[in-house]
Scaffold this motif. Structure first.
Motif, PDB file in Angstrom:
ATOM      1  N   ILE A 126      -0.555  11.743  -5.064  1.00  0.00           N
ATOM      2  CA  ILE A 126      -0.998  10.435  -4.593  1.00  0.00           C
ATOM      3  C   ILE A 126       0.220   9.584  -4.259  1.00  0.00           C
ATOM      4  CG2 ILE A 126      -2.175   8.288  -5.260  1.00  0.00           C
ATOM      5  CD1 ILE A 126      -3.800  10.052  -7.257  1.00  0.00           C
ATOM      6  N   VAL A 127       0.131   8.868  -3.145  1.00  0.00           N
ATOM      7  CA  VAL A 127       1.129   7.867  -2.773  1.00  0.00           C
ATOM      8  C   VAL A 127       0.394   6.536  -2.655  1.00  0.00           C
ATOM      9  CG1 VAL A 127       2.805   7.113  -1.039  1.00  0.00           C
ATOM     10  CG2 VAL A 127       2.549   9.559  -1.558  1.00  0.00           C
ATOM     11  N   VAL A 128       0.953   5.484  -3.251  1.00  0.00           N
ATOM     12  CA  VAL A 128       0.325   4.165  -3.236  1.00  0.00           C
ATOM     13  C   VAL A 128       1.209   3.191  -2.473  1.00  0.00           C
ATOM     14  CG1 VAL A 128      -0.318   2.179  -4.676  1.00  0.00           C
ATOM     15  CG2 VAL A 128      -0.931   4.494  -5.399  1.00  0.00           C
ATOM     16  N   HIS A 129       0.584   2.396  -1.607  1.00  0.00           N
ATOM     17  CA  HIS A 129       1.294   1.296  -0.952  1.00  0.00           C
ATOM     18  C   HIS A 129       0.557   0.002  -1.227  1.00  0.00           C
ATOM     19  CE1 HIS A 129       2.440  -1.593   2.163  1.00  0.00           C
ATOM     20  NE2 HIS A 129       3.623  -1.007   2.099  1.00  0.00           N
ATOM     21  N   GLY A 142      -4.048   3.204  -9.380  1.00  0.00           N
ATOM     22  CA  GLY A 142      -3.438   4.261  -8.582  1.00  0.00           C
ATOM     23  C   GLY A 142      -1.973   4.471  -8.901  1.00  0.00           C
ATOM     24  N   ALA A 143      -1.253   3.386  -9.173  1.00  0.00           N
ATOM     25  CA  ALA A 143       0.182   3.491  -9.454  1.00  0.00           C
ATOM     26  C   ALA A 143       0.457   4.325 -10.692  1.00  0.00           C
ATOM     27  CB  ALA A 143       0.780   2.098  -9.612  1.00  0.00           C
ATOM     28  N   ARG A 144      -0.473   4.329 -11.645  1.00  0.00           N
ATOM     29  CA  ARG A 144      -0.298   5.125 -12.865  1.00  0.00           C
ATOM     30  C   ARG A 144      -0.486   6.616 -12.601  1.00  0.00           C
ATOM     31  NH1 ARG A 144      -0.489   2.314 -17.704  1.00  0.00           N
ATOM     32  NH2 ARG A 144      -0.831   0.062 -17.498  1.00  0.00           N
ATOM     33  N   GLU A 148       4.557   8.542  -5.871  1.00  0.00           N
ATOM     34  CA  GLU A 148       5.416   7.521  -5.275  1.00  0.00           C
ATOM     35  C   GLU A 148       4.624   6.222  -5.139  1.00  0.00           C
ATOM     36  OE1 GLU A 148       8.552   7.489  -4.391  1.00  0.00           O
ATOM     37  OE2 GLU A 148       9.117   9.610  -4.548  1.00  0.00           O
ATOM     38  N   VAL A 149       5.284   5.102  -5.453  1.00  0.00           N
ATOM     39  CA  VAL A 149       4.667   3.784  -5.321  1.00  0.00           C
ATOM     40  C   VAL A 149       5.584   2.918  -4.466  1.00  0.00           C
ATOM     41  CG1 VAL A 149       3.807   1.752  -6.527  1.00  0.00           C
ATOM     42  CG2 VAL A 149       3.602   4.011  -7.592  1.00  0.00           C
ATOM     43  N   LEU A 150       5.034   2.325  -3.425  1.00  0.00           N
ATOM     44  CA  LEU A 150       5.807   1.488  -2.510  1.00  0.00           C
ATOM     45  C   LEU A 150       5.099   0.154  -2.344  1.00  0.00           C
ATOM     46  CD1 LEU A 150       5.482   4.647  -1.160  1.00  0.00           C
ATOM     47  CD2 LEU A 150       7.591   3.822  -0.132  1.00  0.00           C
ATOM     48  N   GLY A 160       8.441  -0.168 -10.822  1.00  0.00           N
ATOM     49  CA  GLY A 160       9.202   0.852 -10.101  1.00  0.00           C
ATOM     50  C   GLY A 160       8.871   0.991  -8.638  1.00  0.00           C
ATOM     51  N   ALA A 161       8.081   0.061  -8.079  1.00  0.00           N
ATOM     52  CA  ALA A 161       7.701   0.172  -6.666  1.00  0.00           C
ATOM     53  C   ALA A 161       8.918  -0.015  -5.770  1.00  0.00           C
ATOM     54  CB  ALA A 161       6.640  -0.865  -6.323  1.00  0.00           C
TER      55      ALA A 161
END
Length: 382
Positions: A126-129, A142-144, A148-150, A160-161
């Motif tokens: 999963i990648v979260v924006h 979702g970030a958990r 990658e988190v942006l 950590g985004a």
């Protein structure tokens, strides 16, 4: 259900529910296909909002899933939430299997939470924006679960985004405002020489902006300023006819060609939603931002970095009057050096490459799935 097809990377973008979620998702999808022409991109959405209009129009298959709106207060909807989540996750799992998903990219909103939970249950990366200054519940969950988190701006609340800005479509990031100016002003019937104020408050317009601008138009016209005003589908403003010698006031319900609207304008008067701030700053358009007066103050936070850099101004909704609009607009367009400096500051605040930065991240995450390339089929996804 979308045909899985054969071969090629399968990317699923989950950003339905509103233009603020759909547009970054589609800009990322466009960038993925530029970088990997063999990639198959599927969009998740709902029957609510703009999904069924915007997504197919951009050439992407749309899979509708049951939305999971998250109630802000304890009520009957909150009691039904667990059932809605389970139903939507089950449906989303079937979609991910059917399209052979290799990676899921979420942008928050009604479809993101079930997409994250379904992807995690299938052990898909999963990648979260996060586009907003403050992350919503779906992206916090979702970030958990994400590789990658942006985020668009610092301080989103996602630990950590990586800050990259908001993915925008090429029609915006590659916009040559100066080169298109004559064509854009002709398109809207604007004076080719007079400075132009662009006013818009989103797809539904904004009552306070409409009222202030209506009151300001006569004085703006007297000062030689033309106005392009997207007022929304209802409640068109009433403005007295202007003398022929004055630059025109051009009211429209909706702007289908925002690229041309940006090219025609010298300054904007607008709300401060995340997408609005991202687009206006990226094209280098100085703006008077009027954040929504309700909510958690998120819109002011969206605009604050651009304003602090000198690319715009903030005005409280309660302070927006016709006189204030005239004062701010004429003060800016009447000083060419100040206007140019504000335009340059706005452009420096933008993130024109966010679409490809996010797309490359998605491709890198998908490439490190332990060598798997076939997608999440029922055979190996559990």
């Amino acid at each position: 259900m979308t045909d899985r097809g054969t071969g090629g990377l399968s990317v699923v973008v989950a950003g339905g529910g509103s233009a603020g979620h759909v547009e970054p998702a589609l800009a990322t999808a466009d960038a993925v296909r530029r970088l990997r022409p063999d990639a198959r991109v599927t969009a998740l959405g709902t029957e609510r909002g703009l999904d069924t209009r915007l997504i197919p129009a951009r050439g992407y298959p749309l899979e509708l899933i049951p939305p999971v709106p998250l109630p802000r207060k304890p009520n009957a909807d909150l009691a039904r939430l667990p059932y809605r989540v389970v139903r939507s996750v089950r449906h989303t799992r079937r979609v991910l299997r059917d399209v052979g998903a290799d990676v899921v990219v979420g942008f928050g909103g009604y479809v993101a939470l079930p997409a994250y939970l379904a992807a995690a249950s299938l052990r898909l990366p999963i990648v979260v924006h996060e586009a907003n200054a403050r992350a919503g519940v779906a992206n916090k969950v979702g970030a958990r679960l994400a590789r990658e988190v942006l985020a668009a701006v610092p301080g989103s609340g996602l630990a950590g985004a990586r800050v990259i800005g908001i993915p925008l479509r090429e029609a915006i990031t590659d916009l040559d405002r100066a080169g298109l100016r004559a064509q854009a002003r002709e398109h809207f019937g604007l004076d080719p020489q007079a400075p132009v104020l662009l006013v818009f408050g989103g797809s539904q317009g904004a009552r306070s902006l409409n009222e202030a601008v209506s009151a300001a138009v006569p004085a703006l016209a007297e000062a030689g300023v033309s106005v392009l005003h997207a007022h929304g589908p209802t409640h068109a403003p009433t403005v007295e006819a202007l003398p022929r010698s004055h630059p025109p006031y051009v009211p429209v319900p909706y702007l289908e060609r925002m690229d041309l609207a940006y090219a025609a304008a010298d300054v904007a008067l607008c709300r401060a939603g995340a997408m609005t701030v991202a687009e206006v700053s990226t094209v280098g358009l100085p703006a008077i931002y009027v954040p929504l007066p309700h909510g958690n103050g998120e819109q002011e936070l969206n605009a604050r970095p651009v304003v602090d850099a000198g690319g715009g101004m903030l005005v409280r909704d309660a302070d927006l009057t016709g006189e204030r609009v005239v004062e701010l607009v004429t003060g800016l367009v009447g000083d060419p050096d100040r206007l140019a400096a504000a335009a340059a500051a706005a452009r420096r605040s933008g993130h024109a490459g966010a679409d490809e930065t996010l797309a490359r991240t998605v491709l890198e995450v998908a490439a490190h799935r332990g060598g798997r390339t076939a997608g999440a089929t029922g055979r190996n996804a559990g």
